[in-house]
Write a protein that holds these residues in place. Structure first.
Motif, mmCIF file in Angstrom:
data_model
loop_
_atom_site.group_PDB
_atom_site.id
_atom_site.type_symbol
_atom_site.label_atom_id
_atom_site.label_comp_id
_atom_site.label_asym_id
_atom_site.label_seq_id
_atom_site.Cartn_x
_atom_site.Cartn_y
_atom_site.Cartn_z
ATOM 1 N N ILE A 160 58.426 110.348 44.381
ATOM 2 C CA ILE A 160 59.087 109.121 44.842
ATOM 3 C C ILE A 160 60.504 109.201 44.735
ATOM 4 C CG2 ILE A 160 59.523 106.414 44.829
ATOM 5 C CD1 ILE A 160 56.817 106.387 43.496
ATOM 6 N N ILE A 161 61.044 110.040 43.710
ATOM 7 C CA ILE A 161 62.062 110.402 43.632
ATOM 8 C C ILE A 161 62.860 111.424 44.560
ATOM 9 C CG2 ILE A 161 63.918 111.624 41.947
ATOM 10 C CD1 ILE A 161 62.555 110.626 39.587
ATOM 11 N N GLY A 162 61.913 112.257 44.990
ATOM 12 C CA GLY A 162 62.170 113.170 45.812
ATOM 13 C C GLY A 162 62.119 112.587 47.477
ATOM 14 N N SER A 455 77.194 100.252 56.570
ATOM 15 C CA SER A 455 75.727 100.384 56.405
ATOM 16 C C SER A 455 75.549 101.544 55.477
ATOM 17 C CB SER A 455 74.946 100.338 57.455
ATOM 18 O OG SER A 455 75.140 101.183 58.481
ATOM 19 N N PRO A 456 76.088 102.828 56.084
ATOM 20 C CA PRO A 456 76.103 104.126 55.196
ATOM 21 C C PRO A 456 76.197 103.964 53.737
ATOM 22 C CG PRO A 456 77.052 104.740 57.414
ATOM 23 C CD PRO A 456 76.923 102.985 57.096
ATOM 24 N N PHE A 457 77.394 103.253 53.288
ATOM 25 C CA PHE A 457 77.950 103.159 52.097
ATOM 26 C C PHE A 457 76.932 102.389 51.208
ATOM 27 C CE2 PHE A 457 79.626 99.971 48.812
ATOM 28 C CZ PHE A 457 80.187 101.059 48.145
ATOM 29 N N TRP A 458 76.240 101.230 51.727
ATOM 30 C CA TRP A 458 75.247 100.471 50.955
ATOM 31 C C TRP A 458 73.825 101.234 51.020
ATOM 32 C CZ3 TRP A 458 76.962 96.877 48.159
ATOM 33 C CH2 TRP A 458 77.910 96.132 48.581
ATOM 34 N N SER A 459 73.780 102.236 51.867
ATOM 35 C CA SER A 459 72.453 103.019 51.868
ATOM 36 C C SER A 459 72.613 104.006 50.730
ATOM 37 C CB SER A 459 72.225 103.534 53.244
ATOM 38 O OG SER A 459 71.123 104.353 53.287
ATOM 39 N N VAL A 460 73.652 104.889 50.700
ATOM 40 C CA VAL A 460 74.021 105.720 49.831
ATOM 41 C C VAL A 460 73.756 105.004 48.513
ATOM 42 C CG1 VAL A 460 75.732 107.085 48.835
ATOM 43 C CG2 VAL A 460 75.544 107.178 51.050
ATOM 44 N N MET A 461 74.460 103.844 48.090
ATOM 45 C CA MET A 461 74.342 103.070 46.747
ATOM 46 C C MET A 461 72.977 102.811 46.493
ATOM 47 S SD MET A 461 77.504 102.709 45.284
ATOM 48 C CE MET A 461 77.574 100.922 44.463
ATOM 49 N N PHE A 462 72.161 102.326 47.483
ATOM 50 C CA PHE A 462 70.986 101.883 47.112
ATOM 51 C C PHE A 462 69.842 103.016 46.692
ATOM 52 C CE2 PHE A 462 66.489 101.084 48.817
ATOM 53 C CZ PHE A 462 66.096 99.969 47.921
ATOM 54 N N PHE A 463 70.117 104.180 47.572
ATOM 55 C CA PHE A 463 69.132 105.256 47.142
ATOM 56 C C PHE A 463 69.738 106.049 46.062
ATOM 57 C CE2 PHE A 463 68.047 104.552 51.754
ATOM 58 C CZ PHE A 463 66.522 104.391 51.475
ATOM 59 N N LEU A 464 70.850 105.952 45.745
ATOM 60 C CA LEU A 464 71.216 106.429 44.571
ATOM 61 C C LEU A 464 70.781 105.801 43.182
ATOM 62 C CD1 LEU A 464 72.931 108.858 43.109
ATOM 63 C CD2 LEU A 464 74.951 107.345 43.263
ATOM 64 N N MET A 465 71.026 104.189 43.491
ATOM 65 C CA MET A 465 70.161 103.481 42.172
ATOM 66 C C MET A 465 68.918 103.919 42.391
ATOM 67 S SD MET A 465 69.581 99.485 42.453
ATOM 68 C CE MET A 465 68.328 99.519 43.842
ATOM 69 N N LEU A 466 68.029 104.223 43.440
ATOM 70 C CA LEU A 466 66.534 104.185 43.219
ATOM 71 C C LEU A 466 66.386 105.815 42.418
ATOM 72 C CD1 LEU A 466 64.696 103.325 46.291
ATOM 73 C CD2 LEU A 466 64.962 102.192 44.379
ATOM 74 N N ILE A 467 67.329 106.644 42.624
ATOM 75 C CA ILE A 467 67.073 108.067 42.125
ATOM 76 C C ILE A 467 67.331 107.867 40.430
ATOM 77 C CG2 ILE A 467 68.189 110.262 41.935
ATOM 78 C CD1 ILE A 467 68.674 110.097 44.769
ATOM 79 N N ASN A 468 68.440 107.126 40.215
ATOM 80 C CA ASN A 468 68.697 106.857 38.919
ATOM 81 C C ASN A 468 67.659 106.047 38.162
ATOM 82 O OD1 ASN A 468 71.710 107.716 37.845
ATOM 83 N ND2 ASN A 468 71.626 107.282 39.887
ATOM 84 N N LEU A 469 66.849 105.001 38.660
ATOM 85 C CA LEU A 469 65.951 104.308 38.008
ATOM 86 C C LEU A 469 64.719 105.211 37.757
ATOM 87 C CD1 LEU A 469 65.905 100.943 40.245
ATOM 88 C CD2 LEU A 469 66.382 101.271 37.468
ATOM 89 N N GLY A 470 64.400 106.021 38.938
ATOM 90 C CA GLY A 470 63.214 106.961 38.861
ATOM 91 C C GLY A 470 63.549 108.088 37.674
ATOM 92 N N LEU A 471 64.767 108.459 37.768
ATOM 93 C CA LEU A 471 65.194 109.573 36.597
ATOM 94 C C LEU A 471 64.952 109.077 35.206
ATOM 95 C CD1 LEU A 471 65.994 112.405 36.461
ATOM 96 C CD2 LEU A 471 68.536 111.614 36.404
ATOM 97 N N GLY A 472 65.641 107.812 35.016
ATOM 98 C CA GLY A 472 65.505 107.315 33.454
ATOM 99 C C GLY A 472 64.050 107.001 33.059
ATOM 100 N N SER A 473 63.102 106.836 34.256
ATOM 101 C CA SER A 473 61.744 106.535 33.767
ATOM 102 C C SER A 473 61.005 107.736 33.615
ATOM 103 C CB SER A 473 60.922 105.673 34.747
ATOM 104 O OG SER A 473 61.455 104.470 34.851
#
Length: 727
Positions: A160-162, A455-473
């Motif tokens: 999922i992080i991938g 929209s690209p800015f918000w998309s970058v922020m959103f998926f960077l957040m998912l990467i960080n959430l996944g990485l922490g877990s």
């Protein structure tokens, strides 16, 4: 105390000093009870192992600060489930009414069991294998089962992080690649891709461009090279974060734990400014009270509480084992539990605000499309102009005007209304379309972001957040594997971590073939739920009923400096085991009632279709559950019938730089007594009465030798309290 005494000599020397228990207890000057330790173990003596244990006791890694530790626990417990699972359950199970059973179950199940795991990890200072071997050797399989479940979860969680990494890099372009359907050329004619036209641009990009998914789990389709590369990057990130243990992963947590909150707050502010956001939030907080009486709602709330805090994985124990003995883990448990809850609520507000905006966009699109149909019927005289209210303006048609017109046409043309093919276009219907997991993150949310300004800015922020959430877990999940293995088998941390990541990447290739998404669904649904429920029940039983709740409460009092609330006594002993047993029974019934299956994407139909798992996939599914649970009965049988040694015939007391230990193994009963009281027979003092105990200042609890077979390994030597610190 005499200047030439051994204790005085030890204070001015870094060398090992071996001294009998009787010598220490014979001094007239009282020892500071809170800073003493008598550590009883049952491991057979081994010279090399003794040196390793001493070194480990002195040099065990520790958190650089309390903030780093709290952020690590938050990063582990707050994961992707808070963003895409909790909002879905809230939407499905009654909106605001769902928060009531969730909060109740968080207090009576989540908080006590989270506190229990933090406490045993901090008290014993080992990973999950060492902790449960210490508390009850026959239930030592708990630690191994936790490691296996962590491995299974880590395999698909990193996939999922991938996916998030792939979307992250695709976000650096305008317009976003999933905002429009691709155009294909058929000779000299340019046409829209059929699969995309029949579904949507975001759905097509997810299933075809990202996953290139096959029609069923039986059609492998070979490896998807783009996802294989992203999975390699994901495992490389995890390996780099884990390579130096908590020294490196702790620093990573400063960013990976805090950044998601920055993004969520930004999304909430931006979301509230969007047209229709209030509709989504009102829909969330409108309680459907009848749902609170549905047992299914309580079962799903209990399951979410259980997984939201990461119970049973071993990551909580691993992180806590690097704490100091006097750390207030009760405060930590309460803080992290409620931060987790409020994070889920914050994420739900964000999701509903964005989905409210998306619902309004889709509803307006529906109104426009159906208004064009009505105009066509008016121009062809299928419908009479008399049916249209005089105030309706087709150039500025509102949803309210369309609904009024729709009701009139439906009433007049009742007999032939279905033939007209008109839709109701109700906002409520759009808001009730529940999506979760990948459907929320990679389809619904991405579609909403295409309508955002910049929209690209918000998309970058959103998926960077998912990467960080996944990485922490993932860091917490991997710690649930590496910490107990390194503690138990003394392997090199760097070598084991790299080897584990490489092995996991190779095995994880099953998830990046074209049918890989179906395997992710299988592992997510079945590899952890039932085994982890059994693991946590046994953890609870091991502490509350085998080790003893009163004894555990007393040790917590000595460790924390205050007595935990009686609330924990009753929840550990009665409430939590009963609730967990009910949850396990409900999960088994649910598994039997609902035949295992998955949602397959059918390319020709451009739609999802529910399929049952084939026989070979069912065999894999059942094998996952059995394999994850196998260590529990296996270790019990091996130790119950003495097929492997659990070290129950040995007593170990060690002493180094303020730590007292002396290892004795394979001794007869008389020899044990002789060695405890003195180093050689000639120095043996008169035996202590069996009722003699050592009382520290301000304590009413004795450190006493007991013949009761309920010590660490049931060896007949019981320490009522063994605070682990310096003399």
């Amino acid at each position: 105390m005499p200047k030439n005494s051994k204790v005085t000599q030890r204070e001015h020397s870094s060398e090992h000093v071996t001294e009998s228990v009787a010598d220490l207890l014979a001094h007239q000057e009282p020892v500071d009870y809170k800073r003493s330790v008598l550590n009883v173990t049952g491991e057979p003596w081994d010279k090399q192992k003794e040196g390793d244990d001493d070194l480990d006791a002195e040099n065990r890694p520790a958190w650089n600060s309390k903030l780093q530790y709290i952020l690590a626990q938050i990063g582990y417990s707050v994961g992707l489930g808070n963003v895409w699972r909790f909002p879905y359950l809230c939407q499905k199970n009654g909106g605001g009414a769902y928060l009531v059973p969730y909060l109740v179950l968080l207090i009576i199940i989540g908080l006590p069991l989270f506190f229990l795991e933090l406490a045993v990890g901090q008290r014993i200072r080992r990973g999950s294998i060492g902790v449960w071997n210490y508390i009850c050797p026959r239930l030592g399989g708990i630690g191994y089962a936790s490691c296996l479940v962590c491995f299974f979860v880590g395999l698909y969680y990193n996939v999922i992080i991938g996916w998030s990494i792939f979307y992250f890099f695709k976000s650096f372009q305008y317009p976003l690649p999933w905002s429009e359907c691709p155009i294909v050329r058929n000779g000299s004619v340019a046409v829209v891709e059929t699969e995309c036209e029949r579904s949507s641009a975001t759905t097509y990009f997810w299933y075809r461009e990202t996953l290139d998914i096959s029609n069923s789990i039986s059609e492998s389709g070979g490896l998807n090279w783009k996802m294989t590369l992203c999975l390699l990057v994901a495992w490389s990130l995890v390996g780099l974060a884990m390579i130096k243990g908590i020294q490196s992963s702790g620093k990573v947590m400063y960013f990976s734990s805090l950044f998601p909150y920055v993004v969520l707050v930004c999304f909430l502010v931006r979301g509230l400014l969007l047209r229709g956001a209030v509709d989504g939030i009102m829909h969330m907080f409108t309680p459907k009270l009848d749902k609170m009486l549905d047992p299914q709602v309580w079962r799903e709330a209990a399951t979410q509480v259980f997984f939201a805090l990461g119970l049973g994985f071993g990551g909580v124990i691993a992180f806590s084992s690097y704490n100091k003995q006097d750390n207030n883990c009760h405060f930590d448990a309460t803080l992290v539990s409620f931060i987790n809850f409020f994070t889920s609520v914050l994420a739900t507000l964000v999701v509903f605000a964005v989905l409210g905006f998306k619902a309004n966009i889709m509803n307006e699109k529906c109104v426009v499309e159906n208004a064009e149909k009505i105009l066509g019927y008016l121009n062809t005289n299928v419908l009479s102009h008399d049916l249209i209210p005089p105030h309706v303006n087709f150039s500025h048609l509102t949803a309210k005007d369309y609904n009024e017109m729709y009701r009139v046409i439906m009433t007049v043309k009742e007999a032939h209304f279905k033939e007209l093919g008109l839709d109701a276009c109700l906002l409520e219907d759009e808001l009730n379309k529940s999506v979760q997991g990948t459907g929320l993150a990679f389809i619904a949310f991405t579609e909403a972001m295409t309508h955002f300004p910049a929209s690209p800015f918000w998309s970058v922020m959103f998926f960077l957040m998912l990467i960080n959430l996944g990485l922490g877990s993932m860091i917490g999940t991997m710690s649930g594997i590496t910490t107990p293995i390194i503690d138990t088998f003394k392997v090199r941390k760097e070598v084991f971590t790299v080897g584990c990541c490489i092995f996991a990447f190779v095995v994880g290739l099953i998830f990046v073939q074209r049918s890989g998404n179906y395997f992710v669904t299988m592992f997510d649904d079945y590899s952890a739920t039932l085994p982890l429920t059994v693991v946590v029940i046994l953890e609870n039983i091991a502490v509350a009923w085998i080790y003893g709740t009163k004894k555990f409460m007393q040790e917590l009092t000595e460790m924390l400096g205050f007595r935990p609330y009686q609330f924990y006594y009753y929840t550990w002993k009665y409430v939590s085991p009963i609730c967990m047993a009910v949850l396990m029974t409900a999960s088994i019934i649910q598994l039997g009632v609902s035949p295992p299956g998955y949602s397959a994407w059918i390319k020709e139909e451009a739609a999802e279709k529910f399929l049952f798992y084939p026989t070979w996939a069912m065999a894999i599914l059942i094998s996952l559950i059995i394999l994850a649970s196998l260590p529990l009965p296996l270790v019990f049988i091996l130790r119950q019938f003495h097929l492997v040694s659990d070290g129950s015939n040995a007593l170990s007391v060690t002493y180094k730089k303020g730590r007292m230990m002396k290892d004795i193994s394979n001794l007869e009963d008389n020899d044990e007594t002789r060695f405890i009281l003195s180093k050689v027979p000639s120095e043996t003092p008169s035996p202590m009465p069996t009722h003699r105990s050592y009382l520290g200042p301000g304590s009413n609890s004795p450190m006493e030798m007991s013949s009761a077979p309920n010590g660490r390994y049931g060896s007949g030597y019981l320490l009522a309290s063994t605070p682990e610190s310096e003399l």
